[in-house]
Design an enzyme around this catalytic site. Structure first.
Site, short mmCIF file in Angstrom:
data_model
loop_
_atom_site.label_atom_id
_atom_site.label_comp_id
_atom_site.label_asym_id
_atom_site.label_seq_id
_atom_site.Cartn_x
_atom_site.Cartn_y
_atom_site.Cartn_z
N LYS A 35 -3.93 7.71 10.58
CA LYS A 35 -3.72 7.92 9.15
C LYS A 35 -4.92 8.66 8.56
CE LYS A 35 -3.72 4.45 5.92
NZ LYS A 35 -4.47 4.87 4.71
N ASP A 63 -1.87 10.34 4.15
CA ASP A 63 -1.77 9.37 3.04
C ASP A 63 -2.46 9.92 1.79
OD1 ASP A 63 -1.29 7.03 1.67
OD2 ASP A 63 -2.89 5.90 2.66
N LYS A 65 -0.92 10.00 -1.32
CA LYS A 65 -0.37 9.31 -2.51
C LYS A 65 -0.20 10.26 -3.69
CE LYS A 65 -2.20 4.72 -1.28
NZ LYS A 65 -3.05 5.01 -0.11
N ASP A 68 2.44 13.41 -9.69
CA ASP A 68 2.28 14.51 -10.66
C ASP A 68 3.66 14.86 -11.21
OD1 ASP A 68 1.27 16.88 -11.99
OD2 ASP A 68 -0.34 16.92 -10.51
N THR A 119 -2.31 -2.88 -3.87
CA THR A 119 -2.69 -4.30 -3.75
C THR A 119 -3.93 -4.62 -4.57
OG1 THR A 119 -3.67 -3.64 -1.67
CG2 THR A 119 -1.64 -4.90 -1.55
N ARG A 216 -9.94 -2.07 10.46
CA ARG A 216 -11.17 -2.77 10.86
C ARG A 216 -11.06 -3.67 12.08
NH1 ARG A 216 -12.37 -4.00 4.65
NH2 ARG A 216 -10.12 -3.72 4.70
O1 C5P Z 1 -7.09 -2.98 8.58
P1 C5P Z 1 -7.85 -2.48 7.39
O2 C5P Z 1 -7.89 -3.46 6.25
O3 C5P Z 1 -9.20 -1.95 7.74
O4 C5P Z 1 -6.98 -1.23 6.88
C1 C5P Z 1 -7.35 -0.57 5.73
C2 C5P Z 1 -6.38 0.59 5.54
O5 C5P Z 1 -5.14 0.13 5.02
C3 C5P Z 1 -6.91 1.62 4.57
O6 C5P Z 1 -6.67 2.91 5.12
C4 C5P Z 1 -6.10 1.43 3.34
O7 C5P Z 1 -5.84 2.64 2.68
C5 C5P Z 1 -4.80 0.88 3.88
N1 C5P Z 1 -4.06 0.12 2.87
C6 C5P Z 1 -4.47 -1.14 2.44
N2 C5P Z 1 -3.74 -1.82 1.52
C7 C5P Z 1 -2.66 -1.27 1.01
C8 C5P Z 1 -2.24 -0.02 1.39
C9 C5P Z 1 -2.98 0.66 2.34
O8 C5P Z 1 -5.49 -1.63 2.88
N3 C5P Z 1 -1.97 -1.96 0.13
#
Ligand code: C5P
Length: 243
Positions: A35, A63, A65, A68, A119, A216
């Protein structure tokens, strides 16, 4: 055919092209998709996307997002489609017309995902922004409403938490794709970080998630490749029980 590792979407949440390339080299054969978000795309752009596509079998999820006026979103999505990426995102926002424009711009060449409610958004912020209490109090209702709008506009699916997948699939159909972040393996020895609604990879797949965004837990592991393989094994287990 879609295999267990194809469920894993690894976010390249790093600021430089060289850091992104090291991670792609490391994980190209152990995840299904990379991503690329705003930070990296602004820095390294279409060139990096093409490089990822050439270096291994993994696909790209762009991604950005988009949000517009419909004409601009349509033209931007047409450019995204030119890049040959698999998924691209658009905010569900406040207009179905904008979502339809995104789908039109994609022209069937890229799968458009709607972003329902970030979120990071709190009920108090939604109330302040003018949302009716019914939706600001109950984010789940707002997610469902925006997901339905995305489906009706022709989007391929949405990004949603593992806790929402089941109700989304039940209401909008199995074919409507659910891409789920906030995944934490049980025995990965990692915390929930800043994710509020976490589920394990097996739970997400059992509830019907089509793709899992996992950052992570893989990136911060002592051996990221091994972490990705362990997660693949967990997904495989869930698929074997509930194919
Ligand atoms: O697994 P980890 O928490 O590190 O993943 C973070 C990724 O998930 C980021 O790229 C973030 O943009 C994406 N993400 C998120 N919560 C969301 C939508 C996407 O953490 N609601």
């Amino acid at each position: 055919m879609k295999t267990a590792k194809d469920y894993i979407v690894f976010p390249l949440d790093v600021p430089s092209s060289s850091q992104a390339k090291s991670l792609v080299h490391l994980l190209a054969n152990d995840v299904g998709m990379f991503k690329v978000g705003l930070e990296l795309f602004i820095r390294s752009g279409p060139e990096l996307v093409r490089w990822i596509q050439q270096v291994g079998p993994a696909r790209v999820f762009l991604d950005l997002k988009l949000h517009d006026i419909p004409a601009t979103v349509q033209r931007a999505m047409a450019q995204v489609a030119e890049l040959g990426v698999y998924f691209a995102t658009v905010h569900c926002g406040e207009s179905r017309t904008m979502l339809e424009a995104a789908v039109k711009g994609a022209g069937g060449r890229v799968n458009v995902l709607g972003v329902t409610v970030l979120t990071s958004t709190s009920p108090a912020e939604l109330a302040e922004a003018g949302y009716r209490e019914r939706y600001s109090r109950d984010l789940q209702q707002l997610v469902m409403k925006k997901a339905a709008m995305a489906r009706d506009a022709g989007c391929a699916g949405i990004v949603c938490s593992g806790q929402e997948v089941h109700s989304i699939k039940t209401a909008l159909g199995d074919g409507f794709q659910a891409v789920t972040p906030g995944i934490r393996p049980v025995d990965g020895g990692v915390t929930a970080d800043d994710q509020s609604r976490v589920v394990t990879p097996a739970m997400a797949v059992r509830r019907g998630s089509d793709y899992l965004v996992i950052g992570r837990p893989i990136r911060d592991a002592a051996d990221p490749r091994e972490a990705a393989r362990d997660i693949t094994a967990e997904i495989q287990g869930a698929l074997t029980v509930h194919p």
